[in-house]
Design a protein around this motif. Structure first.
Motif, PDB file in Angstrom:
ATOM      1  N   UNK A   2       0.701  -1.214  -0.029  1.00 17.25           N
ATOM      2  CA  UNK A   2       0.172   0.007   0.019  1.00 17.25           C
ATOM      3  C   UNK A   2       0.752   0.856  -0.219  1.00 17.25           C
ATOM      4  N   UNK A   3       1.653   1.599   0.761  1.00 15.17           N
ATOM      5  CA  UNK A   3       2.852   2.413   0.773  1.00 15.17           C
ATOM      6  C   UNK A   3       3.853   1.948   0.168  1.00 15.17           C
ATOM      7  N   UNK A   4       4.397   1.927  -0.776  1.00 18.14           N
ATOM      8  CA  UNK A   4       5.607   1.454  -1.695  1.00 18.14           C
ATOM      9  C   UNK A   4       6.702   2.641  -1.275  1.00 18.14           C
ATOM     10  N   UNK A   5       7.846   2.453  -0.438  1.00 14.33           N
ATOM     11  CA  UNK A   5       8.681   2.891  -0.524  1.00 14.33           C
ATOM     12  C   UNK A   5       9.637   2.353  -1.167  1.00 14.33           C
ATOM     13  N   UNK A   6      11.007   3.266  -1.074  1.00 21.48           N
ATOM     14  CA  UNK A   6      12.275   2.857  -1.712  1.00 21.48           C
ATOM     15  C   UNK A   6      12.925   1.781  -1.873  1.00 21.48           C
ATOM     16  N   UNK A   7      12.226   0.850   0.091  1.00 23.97           N
ATOM     17  CA  UNK A   7      13.369  -0.229   0.470  1.00 23.97           C
ATOM     18  C   UNK A   7      12.475  -1.197  -0.201  1.00 23.97           C
ATOM     19  N   UNK A   8      11.066  -1.516  -0.301  1.00 22.48           N
ATOM     20  CA  UNK A   8      10.596  -1.620  -1.177  1.00 22.48           C
ATOM     21  C   UNK A   8      10.195  -2.028  -2.214  1.00 22.48           C
ATOM     22  N   UNK A   9      10.306  -0.862  -2.998  1.00 18.20           N
ATOM     23  CA  UNK A   9      10.181  -0.838  -4.345  1.00 18.20           C
ATOM     24  C   UNK A   9      11.522  -1.376  -4.716  1.00 18.20           C
ATOM     25  N   UNK A  10      12.563  -1.806  -3.917  1.00 19.62           N
ATOM     26  CA  UNK A  10      14.012  -2.117  -4.200  1.00 19.62           C
ATOM     27  C   UNK A  10      13.918  -3.518  -3.976  1.00 19.62           C
ATOM     28  N   UNK A  11      12.953  -4.248  -3.340  1.00 21.61           N
ATOM     29  CA  UNK A  11      13.226  -4.457  -2.555  1.00 21.61           C
ATOM     30  C   UNK A  11      12.614  -6.370  -3.105  1.00 21.61           C
ATOM     31  N   UNK A  12      12.097  -5.137  -4.260  1.00 22.92           N
ATOM     32  CA  UNK A  12      10.468  -6.325  -6.111  1.00 22.92           C
ATOM     33  C   UNK A  12      10.828  -6.439  -6.835  1.00 22.92           C
ATOM     34  N   UNK A  13      12.031  -5.079  -6.748  1.00 22.74           N
ATOM     35  CA  UNK A  13      12.191  -4.536  -8.216  1.00 22.74           C
ATOM     36  C   UNK A  13      12.776  -5.952  -9.436  1.00 22.74           C
ATOM     37  N   UNK A  14      13.614  -6.765  -9.108  1.00 21.91           N
ATOM     38  CA  UNK A  14      13.516  -7.604  -9.401  1.00 21.91           C
ATOM     39  C   UNK A  14      12.247  -8.760 -10.127  1.00 21.91           C
ATOM     40  N   UNK A  15      11.316  -8.917  -9.365  1.00 18.45           N
ATOM     41  CA  UNK A  15      10.909  -9.650  -9.573  1.00 18.45           C
ATOM     42  C   UNK A  15      10.170  -8.827 -10.175  1.00 18.45           C
ATOM     43  N   UNK A  16       9.627  -7.212 -10.248  1.00 24.82           N
ATOM     44  CA  UNK A  16       9.322  -6.101 -10.948  1.00 24.82           C
ATOM     45  C   UNK A  16       8.884  -6.170 -12.405  1.00 24.82           C
TER      46      UNK A  16
END
Length: 81
Positions: A2-16
């Motif tokens: 729900x609140x996509x911050x840098x940490x979350x975005x970077x953690x899921x970047x490869x899958x994205x």
């Protein structure tokens, strides 16, 4: 997400980048990348690297190189047998 911050975005970047996240997560990450230059830059590097590796995996080694490598491996196997 729900609140996509840098940490979350970077953690899921490869899958994205491989389209392996649900549409809600993809939307959140896409929104974050549009508003965060640092993460956007990291995504560009990751996408470029992924594309280069994918292209390299499609290339075949020259037959002469393959023969040389196999010959060397056989030499090593015989030396250690």
């Amino acid at each position: 997400m729900t609140d996509c911050g840098c940490e979350q975005a970077r953690r899921d970047l490869e899958e994205y980048l491989r389209n392996e996240v649900c549409s809600t997560e993809a939307s959140d990450i896409r929104d974050h990348l549009e508003n965060c230059e640092s993460c956007r830059d990291e995504a560009l590097v990751a996408r470029t690297l992924t594309d280069v590796v994918a292209r390299a995996c499609k290339e075949a080694a020259p037959e002469e190189l393959k023969a040389m490598v196999l010959a060397r491996l056989r030499e090593q196997q015989q030396a250690h047998a």
